[in-house]
Scaffold this active site. Structure first.
Site, PDB file in Angstrom:
ATOM      1  N   LYS A   1      51.970  63.594  66.073  1.00 54.30           N
ATOM      2  CA  LYS A   1      51.286  64.243  67.196  1.00 54.30           C
ATOM      3  C   LYS A   1      51.950  63.808  68.486  1.00 54.30           C
ATOM      4  O   LYS A   1      52.083  62.606  68.768  1.00 54.30           O
ATOM      5  CB  LYS A   1      49.827  63.817  67.210  1.00 54.30           C
ATOM      6  CG  LYS A   1      48.857  64.935  66.976  1.00 54.30           C
ATOM      7  CD  LYS A   1      47.465  64.407  67.258  1.00 54.30           C
ATOM      8  CE  LYS A   1      46.418  65.405  66.867  1.00 54.30           C
ATOM      9  NZ  LYS A   1      45.074  64.874  67.162  1.00 54.30           N
ATOM     10  N   ILE A   2      52.332  64.801  69.267  1.00 53.87           N
ATOM     11  CA  ILE A   2      53.066  64.560  70.503  1.00 53.87           C
ATOM     12  C   ILE A   2      52.269  65.143  71.666  1.00 53.87           C
ATOM     13  O   ILE A   2      51.771  66.270  71.566  1.00 53.87           O
ATOM     14  CB  ILE A   2      54.453  65.268  70.414  1.00 53.87           C
ATOM     15  CG1 ILE A   2      55.282  64.757  69.228  1.00 53.87           C
ATOM     16  CG2 ILE A   2      55.215  65.176  71.728  1.00 53.87           C
ATOM     17  CD1 ILE A   2      55.921  63.398  69.407  1.00 53.87           C
TER      18      ILE A   2
END
Ligand code: E4P
Length: 216
Positions: free
Chosen positions: A83-84
């Site tokens: 997850k960015i």
């Protein structure tokens, strides 16, 4: 449409997996902090438990640190999705990570324009936060529908995840937007199962059957 569990709780995950309705899991640093356990150990436990994609969020806003955390997480299992955060550094990291073949989920998108940018950068998943969009006074259903339309028109490969649900009414509306995935917390998933009229009807049938059996 698929349902992911939005949780870092092993007990909740085990329970929901036993219902056969969960295809993946999303976590975030806030959910992990709530668990109060060793981060790496817990993530590895979740990766073992859930056969589908598990989103694990980076803990930095610096692009090169995102990439090194992503590489580390990616070594933990074949179902890791990193997850960015949705920001310029996040987009840069997503571009590099997609070139490296590391799966990404761009998180905390609040608008369709952010979602399409994340998709164009190469994200595998893009997360729109329904509850938080509504908190700002915007129409989350319209935002999600716009994103679905844009993704279709642009032929991007990214799958849309809708999250940040606080109640079932939001999930009901989200299910009809055409988004690929809804990530939902265990309490809201539990609420989706029950309906007082269902409970009452089942009880009525059981009571009638019991009365019939006793009268025999
Ligand atoms: C999704 O991936 C997020 O973990 C989550 O839905 C965030 O929602 P919140 O608004 O409850 O923090």
């Amino acid at each position: 449409m698929e349902i992911f569990a939005d949780t870092a709780s092993l007990d909740d995950l085990k329970e929901l997996l036993s219902w056969g309705i969960v295809a993946g899991c999303t976590t975030n640093p806030k959910l992990c902090a709530k668990e109060g356990v060793d981060f790496e150990k817990r993530m590895k436990e979740i990766l073992q438990l859930v056969k589908g994609p598990v989103s694990i969020e980076v803990t930095t806003n610096d692009s090169s640190r995102m990439i090194s955390e992503a590489k580390e997480y990616n070594s933990w299992g074949s179902n890791v999705v990193v997850k960015i955060p949705m920001n310029v550094n996040g987009l840069k990291a997503v571009k590099t990570l997609s070139e490296l073949g590391i799966k990404t989920n761009v998180t905390a998108c609040m608008a369709a324009k952010q979602a399409i940018l994340a998709a164009l950068a190469g994200a595998d998943y893009v997360s729109l936060f329904w509850g938080r969009i509504e908190d700002m006074g915007y129409d989350a259903k319209k935002v999600a529908e716009d994103a679905v339309k844009l993704f279709g028109e642009s032929s991007v490969k990214s799958r849309i995840i809708l999250g940040s649900f606080r109640q079932v009414s939001q999930v009901n509306a989200a299910m009809l937007t055409g988004a690929h995935i809804l990530t939902i917390t265990p309490p809201v998933i539990r609420d989706m199962v029950t309906n007082p009229r269902t409970t009452e009807t089942i009880q009525e049938f059981l009571d009638t059957w019991e009365a019939f059996r006793k009268g025999k």
